[in-house]
Write a protein that holds these residues in place. Structure first.
Motif, PDB file in Angstrom:
ATOM      1  N   TYR A 174      -1.786   8.517 -16.866  1.00  0.00           N
ATOM      2  CA  TYR A 174      -2.282   7.524 -17.814  1.00  0.00           C
ATOM      3  C   TYR A 174      -3.593   8.013 -18.429  1.00  0.00           C
ATOM      4  N   ASP A 175      -3.942   7.406 -19.550  1.00  0.00           N
ATOM      5  CA  ASP A 175      -5.241   7.698 -20.176  1.00  0.00           C
ATOM      6  C   ASP A 175      -6.335   6.854 -19.521  1.00  0.00           C
ATOM      7  N   ASP A 176      -7.438   7.505 -19.189  1.00  0.00           N
ATOM      8  CA  ASP A 176      -8.684   6.818 -18.796  1.00  0.00           C
ATOM      9  C   ASP A 176      -8.551   5.899 -17.580  1.00  0.00           C
ATOM     10  N   LEU A 177      -7.735   6.267 -16.629  1.00  0.00           N
ATOM     11  CA  LEU A 177      -7.678   5.503 -15.374  1.00  0.00           C
ATOM     12  C   LEU A 177      -8.438   6.269 -14.302  1.00  0.00           C
ATOM     13  N   GLU A 178      -9.489   5.657 -13.772  1.00  0.00           N
ATOM     14  CA  GLU A 178     -10.261   6.270 -12.695  1.00  0.00           C
ATOM     15  C   GLU A 178     -10.015   5.472 -11.417  1.00  0.00           C
ATOM     16  N   TRP A 179      -9.130   5.986 -10.602  1.00  0.00           N
ATOM     17  CA  TRP A 179      -8.690   5.266  -9.411  1.00  0.00           C
ATOM     18  C   TRP A 179      -9.834   5.083  -8.421  1.00  0.00           C
ATOM     19  N   SER A 180      -9.877   3.897  -7.814  1.00  0.00           N
ATOM     20  CA  SER A 180     -10.900   3.582  -6.817  1.00  0.00           C
ATOM     21  C   SER A 180     -10.303   3.745  -5.418  1.00  0.00           C
ATOM     22  N   TYR A 181     -10.852   4.724  -4.675  1.00  0.00           N
ATOM     23  CA  TYR A 181     -10.418   4.968  -3.303  1.00  0.00           C
ATOM     24  C   TYR A 181     -11.507   4.495  -2.343  1.00  0.00           C
ATOM     25  N   ASN A 182     -11.135   3.716  -1.344  1.00  0.00           N
ATOM     26  CA  ASN A 182     -12.051   3.295  -0.302  1.00  0.00           C
ATOM     27  C   ASN A 182     -12.101   4.398   0.759  1.00  0.00           C
ATOM     28  N   PRO A 183     -13.274   5.062   0.950  1.00  0.00           N
ATOM     29  CA  PRO A 183     -13.343   6.190   1.896  1.00  0.00           C
ATOM     30  C   PRO A 183     -12.863   5.845   3.295  1.00  0.00           C
ATOM     31  N   ASP A 184     -13.216   4.646   3.785  1.00  0.00           N
ATOM     32  CA  ASP A 184     -12.768   4.249   5.122  1.00  0.00           C
ATOM     33  C   ASP A 184     -11.253   4.095   5.174  1.00  0.00           C
ATOM     34  N   GLU A 185     -10.702   3.515   4.106  1.00  0.00           N
ATOM     35  CA  GLU A 185      -9.257   3.322   4.063  1.00  0.00           C
ATOM     36  C   GLU A 185      -8.537   4.657   3.929  1.00  0.00           C
ATOM     37  N   GLU A 238      -9.518   7.469   5.157  1.00  0.00           N
ATOM     38  CA  GLU A 238      -9.532   8.079   6.484  1.00  0.00           C
ATOM     39  C   GLU A 238      -8.410   7.509   7.352  1.00  0.00           C
ATOM     40  N   ARG A 239      -8.201   6.186   7.260  1.00  0.00           N
ATOM     41  CA  ARG A 239      -7.111   5.565   8.016  1.00  0.00           C
ATOM     42  C   ARG A 239      -5.755   6.054   7.509  1.00  0.00           C
ATOM     43  N   LEU A 240      -5.636   6.218   6.185  1.00  0.00           N
ATOM     44  CA  LEU A 240      -4.376   6.686   5.609  1.00  0.00           C
ATOM     45  C   LEU A 240      -4.061   8.113   6.049  1.00  0.00           C
ATOM     46  N   VAL A 241      -5.077   8.963   6.040  1.00  0.00           N
ATOM     47  CA  VAL A 241      -4.872  10.351   6.477  1.00  0.00           C
ATOM     48  C   VAL A 241      -4.397  10.387   7.922  1.00  0.00           C
ATOM     49  N   SER A 242      -5.039   9.600   8.778  1.00  0.00           N
ATOM     50  CA  SER A 242      -4.635   9.536  10.177  1.00  0.00           C
ATOM     51  C   SER A 242      -3.203   9.023  10.313  1.00  0.00           C
ATOM     52  N   HIS A 243      -2.880   8.007   9.524  1.00  0.00           N
ATOM     53  CA  HIS A 243      -1.541   7.415   9.557  1.00  0.00           C
ATOM     54  C   HIS A 243      -0.481   8.450   9.184  1.00  0.00           C
ATOM     55  N   TYR A 244      -0.694   9.174   8.081  1.00  0.00           N
ATOM     56  CA  TYR A 244       0.285  10.156   7.633  1.00  0.00           C
ATOM     57  C   TYR A 244       0.309  11.392   8.524  1.00  0.00           C
ATOM     58  N   GLN A 245      -0.812  11.715   9.149  1.00  0.00           N
ATOM     59  CA  GLN A 245      -0.816  12.825  10.105  1.00  0.00           C
ATOM     60  C   GLN A 245       0.087  12.527  11.292  1.00  0.00           C
ATOM     61  N   PRO A 296       4.654  -2.303   6.130  1.00  0.00           N
ATOM     62  CA  PRO A 296       5.263  -1.432   7.146  1.00  0.00           C
ATOM     63  C   PRO A 296       4.787   0.006   6.993  1.00  0.00           C
ATOM     64  N   ASP A 297       5.047   0.825   8.013  1.00  0.00           N
ATOM     65  CA  ASP A 297       4.542   2.191   8.054  1.00  0.00           C
ATOM     66  C   ASP A 297       4.933   3.021   6.835  1.00  0.00           C
ATOM     67  N   GLU A 298       6.102   2.755   6.264  1.00  0.00           N
ATOM     68  CA  GLU A 298       6.603   3.594   5.174  1.00  0.00           C
ATOM     69  C   GLU A 298       5.940   3.301   3.833  1.00  0.00           C
ATOM     70  N   ILE A 299       5.214   2.204   3.727  1.00  0.00           N
ATOM     71  CA  ILE A 299       4.651   1.786   2.432  1.00  0.00           C
ATOM     72  C   ILE A 299       3.143   1.625   2.568  1.00  0.00           C
ATOM     73  N   ARG A 300       2.402   2.215   1.645  1.00  0.00           N
ATOM     74  CA  ARG A 300       0.946   2.087   1.643  1.00  0.00           C
ATOM     75  C   ARG A 300       0.411   2.023   0.213  1.00  0.00           C
ATOM     76  N   VAL A 301      -0.654   1.225   0.023  1.00  0.00           N
ATOM     77  CA  VAL A 301      -1.391   1.199  -1.236  1.00  0.00           C
ATOM     78  C   VAL A 301      -2.524   2.213  -1.111  1.00  0.00           C
ATOM     79  N   LEU A 302      -2.550   3.207  -1.986  1.00  0.00           N
ATOM     80  CA  LEU A 302      -3.532   4.286  -1.886  1.00  0.00           C
ATOM     81  C   LEU A 302      -4.832   3.969  -2.608  1.00  0.00           C
TER      82      LEU A 302
END
Length: 445
Positions: free
Chosen positions: A339-350, A352-359, A187-193
């Motif tokens: 956390y120690d040594d966690l390098e989060w993986s962000y999908n650039p296309d996703e 962009e969709r998240l930014v639009s969604h939160y905007q 749903p709109d209120e929950i997203r995996v970043l």
């Protein structure tokens, strides 16, 4: 229409239908064999289309789609991978993060529905799941972190548990797009970043080094300088039994916690400016931050002095917590988990969709806020001396123009020792009751 008037109409309609049928039959008789075969094939194709439409309207699937749906998912053919997911949610309309027996309106319930529906996990019990923190009803998070085993396309690599009966393939496959897969059905209120592969023994809860919470509030008529002084007194190691909700029933009997940072920030002195209280610690107690904010707001309104914090830390002098209402849950946010040594993986296309969604969400809320501000400005033009009531809703037991009862003169809750004794007696009684039940169900000869 009466029977008398309808009879001629029915006769006329029947005659027209008969004429059309005769014309169609004459047309068919004029067709060659090959043309008739083509016509039959067209009609069969059209009939199949109609059957599919009817099946779809009845909530059914036919042919290959139905066979695929009925076929059981073979988990033995798929690898699993232990990963960490960074999740954001707006918890204002939910009953909290953790699954509850009496409601489905929790973040965790919705999240696991999505994980099971996308076949990323078989079930929660076998998913090796840990969460970083528990947030209460109405509380949001920009960085809730969970660790979990998800279906994977990889046969080796960090966190991968190979399949029992893998399907042989010559071409390497990219890893599943976990963020995109889940965000399509959440749903709109929950997203995996973002996500990151981790070691198989990694725990989102126990491997977290620090948790950062932020509490947003309007300045209104609050004295920010006094609030800053109160916040500074929170830093260090203290016994917070008078600044939390004691959870002795679940075995929590030590209330000493280390606060690494506590500060109040305000950009301007305008009553409409949004201030932020930030608190950092490795671990927090039940309702600790909302109890802290209640006291800090009392200080900001001039109802208590900053020294009230030190007074309540003195548990020998004040072994029982004064009764007061917690601050509102709406502005509280689990802002970051470190956390120690966690390098989060962000999908650039996703992203962009998240930014639009939160905007879009921001735009809707900002328009509402702007409209309310315009109405307030109109009214204050007719009352230039109107006070700033912005922050009053955050402290529910505060009543403007009513006399404040000092905290240290209020009725108190039970002490820690009284609670320990109560639950010890309760456990002893439960044990006796269970023993009696066993004896009554197994009578002697």
């Amino acid at each position: 229409m009466s029977d008398e008037t309808s009879a001629p109409y029915a006769s006329e309609l029947s005659a027209k239908t008969s004429v059309k049928s005769v014309k169609k039959l004459a047309d068919l008789n004029s067709l060659s064999k090959e043309e008739l075969v083509d016509r039959i094939r067209q009609l069969e194709f059209h009939v199949n289309q109609l059957k599919n439409v009817i099946a779809k309207n009845n909530g059914e699937k036919s042919g290959r789609a139905k066979h695929y749906k009925d076929r059981p998912f073979d988990w033995s053919k798929h690898s699993r991978r232990h990963v960490a997911l960074r999740i954001a949610y707006l918890g204002w309309n939910y009953k909290g993060y953790v699954v509850q027996e009496d409601t489905n309106e929790t973040i965790e319930h919705v999240l696991f529905d999505a994980l099971v529906a996308t076949k990323l996990i078989k079930n929660r019990e076998t998913s090796n799941y840990h969460r970083c923190g528990r947030t209460d009803k109405g509380v949001s998070a920009f960085c809730q972190v969970i660790s979990i085993d998800l279906r994977s396309t990889q046969s080796s690599g960090l966190g991968v548990v190979p399949a029992e009966n893998p399907v042989e393939t010559d071409k390497p496959k990219p890893e599943l797009d976990y963020t995109g897969i889940l965000n399509r059905i959440l749903p709109d209120e929950i997203r995996v970043l973002a996500w990151v592969p981790v070691k198989t023994d990694f725990s989102a809860r126990f491997d977290c080094n620090s948790r950062i919470y932020k509490y947003y509030f309007p300045k209104g008529d609050l004295n920010i300088e006094l609030m800053k002084e109160a916040a500074q007194r929170l830093q260090g190691s203290h016994d917070f039994r008078n600044l939390c909700k004691m959870d002795v029933g679940n075995g929590v009997t030590c209330f000493v916690r280390q606060i690494d940072k506590a500060e109040v920030m305000s950009e301007t002195d305008d009553g409409y400016s949004i201030c932020v209280f930030t608190v950092v610690s490795k671990a927090f107690l039940w309702h600790q931050i909302r109890c802290i904010m209640a006291l800090v707001f009392m200080v900001g309104k001039g109802l208590e002095k900053p020294s009230i914090i030190d007074e309540l830390f003195d548990v020998e002098k004040h072994p029982c917590k004064p009764q007061y209402t917690m601050a509102n849950e709406l502005p509280l946010n689990l802002f970051e988990c470190l956390y120690d040594d966690l390098e989060w993986s962000y999908n650039p296309d996703e992203v962009e969709r998240l930014v639009s969604h939160y905007q879009q969400l921001w735009s809707k809320q900002t328009v509402k806020s702007t409209m309310l501000k315009a109405l307030i400005d109109h009214l204050t033009n007719h009352s230039p001396t109107a006070d700033h009531y912005h922050a009053d809703f955050l402290l529910s037991d505060y009543r403007r123009h009513s006399e404040h009862r000092p905290l240290l003169s209020r009725t108190t809750c039970s002490s820690l020792e009284d609670r320990k004794e109560y639950y010890a007696k309760r456990r002893k009684l439960d044990k006796c009751l269970k023993g009696t039940a066993v004896e009554s169900s197994n009578p002697s000869d």
